[in-house]
Scaffold this motif. Structure first.
Motif, PDB file in Angstrom:
ATOM      1  N   VAL A  82       0.838  -1.206   0.000  1.00  0.00           N
ATOM      2  CA  VAL A  82       0.000   0.000   0.000  1.00  0.00           C
ATOM      3  C   VAL A  82       0.869   1.251   0.000  1.00  0.00           C
ATOM      4  O   VAL A  82       0.650   2.187  -0.789  1.00  0.00           O
ATOM      5  CB  VAL A  82      -0.947   0.002   1.215  1.00  0.00           C
ATOM      6  CG1 VAL A  82      -1.627   1.363   1.356  1.00  0.00           C
ATOM      7  CG2 VAL A  82      -2.003  -1.085   1.060  1.00  0.00           C
ATOM      8  N   PHE A  83       1.872   1.300   0.866  1.00  0.00           N
ATOM      9  CA  PHE A  83       2.704   2.505   0.965  1.00  0.00           C
ATOM     10  C   PHE A  83       3.795   2.535  -0.105  1.00  0.00           C
ATOM     11  O   PHE A  83       4.010   3.555  -0.756  1.00  0.00           O
ATOM     12  CB  PHE A  83       3.329   2.599   2.360  1.00  0.00           C
ATOM     13  CG  PHE A  83       2.390   3.103   3.403  1.00  0.00           C
ATOM     14  CD1 PHE A  83       2.210   4.468   3.594  1.00  0.00           C
ATOM     15  CD2 PHE A  83       1.667   2.221   4.183  1.00  0.00           C
ATOM     16  CE1 PHE A  83       1.326   4.946   4.553  1.00  0.00           C
ATOM     17  CE2 PHE A  83       0.776   2.678   5.143  1.00  0.00           C
ATOM     18  CZ  PHE A  83       0.606   4.050   5.329  1.00  0.00           C
ATOM     19  N   GLY A  84       4.495   1.415  -0.283  1.00  0.00           N
ATOM     20  CA  GLY A  84       5.610   1.411  -1.230  1.00  0.00           C
ATOM     21  C   GLY A  84       5.180   1.699  -2.647  1.00  0.00           C
ATOM     22  O   GLY A  84       5.758   2.558  -3.329  1.00  0.00           O
ATOM     23  N   PHE A  85       4.137   1.007  -3.124  1.00  0.00           N
ATOM     24  CA  PHE A  85       3.703   1.198  -4.509  1.00  0.00           C
ATOM     25  C   PHE A  85       2.968   2.518  -4.686  1.00  0.00           C
ATOM     26  O   PHE A  85       2.875   3.027  -5.806  1.00  0.00           O
ATOM     27  CB  PHE A  85       2.818   0.033  -4.940  1.00  0.00           C
ATOM     28  CG  PHE A  85       2.796  -0.188  -6.423  1.00  0.00           C
ATOM     29  CD1 PHE A  85       3.947  -0.561  -7.095  1.00  0.00           C
ATOM     30  CD2 PHE A  85       1.639  -0.023  -7.162  1.00  0.00           C
ATOM     31  CE1 PHE A  85       3.949  -0.765  -8.470  1.00  0.00           C
ATOM     32  CE2 PHE A  85       1.618  -0.216  -8.536  1.00  0.00           C
ATOM     33  CZ  PHE A  85       2.780  -0.589  -9.191  1.00  0.00           C
ATOM     34  N   ALA A  86       2.439   3.100  -3.602  1.00  0.00           N
ATOM     35  CA  ALA A  86       1.812   4.420  -3.692  1.00  0.00           C
ATOM     36  C   ALA A  86       2.820   5.462  -4.156  1.00  0.00           C
ATOM     37  O   ALA A  86       2.450   6.461  -4.798  1.00  0.00           O
ATOM     38  CB  ALA A  86       1.223   4.811  -2.342  1.00  0.00           C
ATOM     39  N   GLY A  87       4.091   5.238  -3.840  1.00  0.00           N
ATOM     40  CA  GLY A  87       5.122   6.168  -4.294  1.00  0.00           C
ATOM     41  C   GLY A  87       5.195   6.254  -5.805  1.00  0.00           C
ATOM     42  O   GLY A  87       5.465   7.323  -6.366  1.00  0.00           O
ATOM     43  N   VAL A 118       6.711  13.599  -2.473  1.00  0.00           N
ATOM     44  CA  VAL A 118       5.644  12.854  -1.787  1.00  0.00           C
ATOM     45  C   VAL A 118       5.810  11.358  -2.045  1.00  0.00           C
ATOM     46  O   VAL A 118       5.733  10.533  -1.125  1.00  0.00           O
ATOM     47  CB  VAL A 118       4.256  13.328  -2.258  1.00  0.00           C
ATOM     48  CG1 VAL A 118       3.162  12.420  -1.699  1.00  0.00           C
ATOM     49  CG2 VAL A 118       4.013  14.771  -1.824  1.00  0.00           C
ATOM     50  N   GLY A 119       6.053  11.003  -3.301  1.00  0.00           N
ATOM     51  CA  GLY A 119       6.250   9.605  -3.650  1.00  0.00           C
ATOM     52  C   GLY A 119       7.462   9.011  -2.968  1.00  0.00           C
ATOM     53  O   GLY A 119       7.427   7.859  -2.506  1.00  0.00           O
ATOM     54  N   ALA A 120       8.548   9.786  -2.881  1.00  0.00           N
ATOM     55  CA  ALA A 120       9.753   9.302  -2.208  1.00  0.00           C
ATOM     56  C   ALA A 120       9.474   9.018  -0.739  1.00  0.00           C
ATOM     57  O   ALA A 120       9.939   8.015  -0.181  1.00  0.00           O
ATOM     58  CB  ALA A 120      10.876  10.329  -2.350  1.00  0.00           C
ATOM     59  N   GLY A 121       8.681   9.893  -0.113  1.00  0.00           N
ATOM     60  CA  GLY A 121       8.327   9.676   1.284  1.00  0.00           C
ATOM     61  C   GLY A 121       7.498   8.416   1.470  1.00  0.00           C
ATOM     62  O   GLY A 121       7.723   7.629   2.410  1.00  0.00           O
ATOM     63  N   LEU A 122       6.537   8.193   0.572  1.00  0.00           N
ATOM     64  CA  LEU A 122       5.706   6.989   0.648  1.00  0.00           C
ATOM     65  C   LEU A 122       6.549   5.727   0.450  1.00  0.00           C
ATOM     66  O   LEU A 122       6.360   4.727   1.148  1.00  0.00           O
ATOM     67  CB  LEU A 122       4.595   7.061  -0.391  1.00  0.00           C
ATOM     68  CG  LEU A 122       3.502   8.104  -0.137  1.00  0.00           C
ATOM     69  CD1 LEU A 122       2.621   8.261  -1.381  1.00  0.00           C
ATOM     70  CD2 LEU A 122       2.656   7.707   1.066  1.00  0.00           C
ATOM     71  N   ALA A 123       7.466   5.766  -0.517  1.00  0.00           N
ATOM     72  CA  ALA A 123       8.341   4.611  -0.755  1.00  0.00           C
ATOM     73  C   ALA A 123       9.218   4.340   0.461  1.00  0.00           C
ATOM     74  O   ALA A 123       9.469   3.177   0.815  1.00  0.00           O
ATOM     75  CB  ALA A 123       9.198   4.854  -1.993  1.00  0.00           C
ATOM     76  N   ALA A 124       9.683   5.405   1.117  1.00  0.00           N
ATOM     77  CA  ALA A 124      10.506   5.244   2.315  1.00  0.00           C
ATOM     78  C   ALA A 124       9.709   4.604   3.448  1.00  0.00           C
ATOM     79  O   ALA A 124      10.233   3.758   4.191  1.00  0.00           O
ATOM     80  CB  ALA A 124      11.062   6.600   2.760  1.00  0.00           C
ATOM     81  N   VAL A 125       8.431   4.983   3.575  1.00  0.00           N
ATOM     82  CA  VAL A 125       7.574   4.353   4.586  1.00  0.00           C
ATOM     83  C   VAL A 125       7.403   2.866   4.271  1.00  0.00           C
ATOM     84  O   VAL A 125       7.482   2.014   5.173  1.00  0.00           O
ATOM     85  CB  VAL A 125       6.197   5.055   4.658  1.00  0.00           C
ATOM     86  CG1 VAL A 125       5.242   4.276   5.555  1.00  0.00           C
ATOM     87  CG2 VAL A 125       6.357   6.481   5.170  1.00  0.00           C
ATOM     88  N   GLY A 126       7.181   2.554   2.993  1.00  0.00           N
ATOM     89  CA  GLY A 126       7.066   1.155   2.593  1.00  0.00           C
ATOM     90  C   GLY A 126       8.327   0.379   2.915  1.00  0.00           C
ATOM     91  O   GLY A 126       8.268  -0.768   3.398  1.00  0.00           O
ATOM     92  N   LEU A 127       9.500   0.987   2.673  1.00  0.00           N
ATOM     93  CA  LEU A 127      10.770   0.337   2.976  1.00  0.00           C
ATOM     94  C   LEU A 127      10.903   0.102   4.477  1.00  0.00           C
ATOM     95  O   LEU A 127      11.349  -0.971   4.914  1.00  0.00           O
ATOM     96  CB  LEU A 127      11.928   1.189   2.469  1.00  0.00           C
ATOM     97  CG  LEU A 127      13.339   0.704   2.802  1.00  0.00           C
ATOM     98  CD1 LEU A 127      13.590  -0.685   2.218  1.00  0.00           C
ATOM     99  CD2 LEU A 127      14.381   1.700   2.279  1.00  0.00           C
TER     100      LEU A 127
END
Length: 410
Positions: A209-214, A359-368
């Motif tokens: 959900v978070f990683g691919f949202a980036g 914003v996308g980078a932040g979401l990908a970081a949360v997914g990581l």
């Protein structure tokens, strides 16, 4: 490569085409049906709603149905949904057609991924799943641009009629090429739900959900970035989207072997690369040729996350993987919607067309971060991720004579 994987890839090609083509046909649909483009945009959401609702629902209803028969039923529903869209007399009926076409999406990929893994040796399961997903990526290179062009010249209804034909071809290929896959006698909805509730499965879905949202925080506004920031004309938008699709295909090809070799490192590496690429895009977007290169890389690292995420939830629910596998596609579609919303909110706040990259980078970081947390929890001797095994034993069609005889039944 088993020919059954080709049938699954053809099916994925049709599904990918109908999922993404609406974005390019919104002006045509709006003009023809007498509505605004923003209102027509609900057709994109309608399909996503069908995916999110249909993935767990249809998978649960079909938990006792043999896998080949389930694939055929889901592809038939997909075909009917596209035919209903082509023949829709008004906007409301078209919305209904889009929901109907989206309902089997997640369930098909969920069941298809389990079947793909059963077709090959244990050390090639991720590659088999990635091969099925290649149909989805090729759809973004060929299917979506061609279908969009067709819709612009012959009308949007022609596009959905063509996708209906693709659905019929996929049905024939599935019926002819996919072997009989029996359901475990102990398999049932209760067992699938228990597997879905496992912490590692839930953490895998949350990572998706978070990683691919980036990815979709930027992809949703890539057309506007192309004209407003890169300085290209509208005619170049199709080329930029095709470059993104080429990157997706490259990422899918690389993800299979890497995931077979080391699942979690592939997941960590792809999410980290996605976050870094999105940060870099914030700067390269102002240099046209660098922007185009970054678009290809973004497509590659973004789609490299899908195979390890798919294999992770299947691996952690390995005794009942179908519902978890299908729910992963609900998670991806929640990521699509959430990423688009977050990127749009940044633009609406006046932060500029490039703000979705951060914003996308932040979401990908949360997914990581979620993925790493899950990996730390999973460091137990009995829960090694040295492989990505969903099923054990001989692959379908290459087993001992008794199993091969069963597999040949339609």
């Amino acid at each position: 490569m088993p020919l059954a994987l080709l049938a699954l890839a053809v099916s994925a090609f049709g599904i990918g085409t109908t999922e993404f083509v609406m974005m390019g046909l919104l002006p045509n649909v709006a003009d023809d049906l007498g509505t605004s483009v923003p209102t027509a945009g609900h057709l994109v959401s309608a399909y996503a709603l069908g995916v999110v609702a249909g993935a767990p629902l249809l998978t649960a209803l079909g938990s006792r149905v043999p896998r080949k028969r389930m694939l055929l039923l889901l592809m038939a529903l997909f075909t009917v949904g596209n035919l209903a869209s082509a023949l829709a007399p008004g906007f409301g009926w078209l919305v209904a057609g889009r929901v109907l076409a989206g309902l089997p999406h997640g369930a098909f990929f969920g069941v298809g991924a389990v079947v793909a893994a059963r077709l090959v040796r244990e050390d090639r399961q991720a590659r088999a799943v990635a091969t099925m997903f290649l149909g989805l990526t090729v759809a973004n290179i060929l299917g979506v641009p061609a279908a969009t062009l067709l819709g612009q010249h012959l009308g949007w209804r022609a596009t959905f009629l063509v996708v209906t034909v693709i659905g019929l071809v996929a049905l024939a290929a599935l019926a002819r090429l996919v072997p009989f896959v029996p359901v475990d006698e102990q398999q049932g909805l209760g067992r699938e739900l228990r597997a879905l509730r496992r912490p590692q499965v839930l953490l895998g879905l949350l990572t998706a959900v978070f990683g691919f949202a980036g990815v979709f925080a930027v992809y949703s506004y890539l057309a506007s970035m192309t004209t407003e920031v890169m300085g290209f004309g509208e005619s170049t938008v199709t080329v930029v989207l095709a470059l993104f699709g080429i990157g997706m295909t490259g990422g899918a090809l690389a993800a299979g072997p890497l995931t077979d070799r080391a699942l979690r490192p592939t997941l960590y590496g792809s999410l980290a690369a996605l976050a870094l690429t999105l940060v870099a895009f914030r700067f390269t977007v102002h240099v046209p040729w660098l922007a185009l290169v970054t678009v290809v890389v973004l497509g590659a690292v973004g789609f490299m996350t899908t195979t390890p995420l798919q294999m992770l939830v299947m691996n952690k629910a390995k005794d009942a993987p179908t519902l978890a596998s299908a729910s992963n596609h609900s998670a991806f579609n929640l990521a699509n919607a959430g990423g688009a919303w977050a990127g749009g909110a940044a633009i609406a706040s006046g932060w500029g067309w490039t703000s979705p990259t951060l914003v996308g980078a932040g979401l990908a970081a949360v997914g990581l971060a979620i993925a790493v947390f899950a990996g730390v929890l999973d460091r137990r001797p009995s829960r090694s991720d040295s492989g990505s095994r969903v099923v054990t034993g001989s692959p379908l069609g290459t087993a001992e004579p008794e199993a091969a005889e069963v597999s040949s039944r339609a």
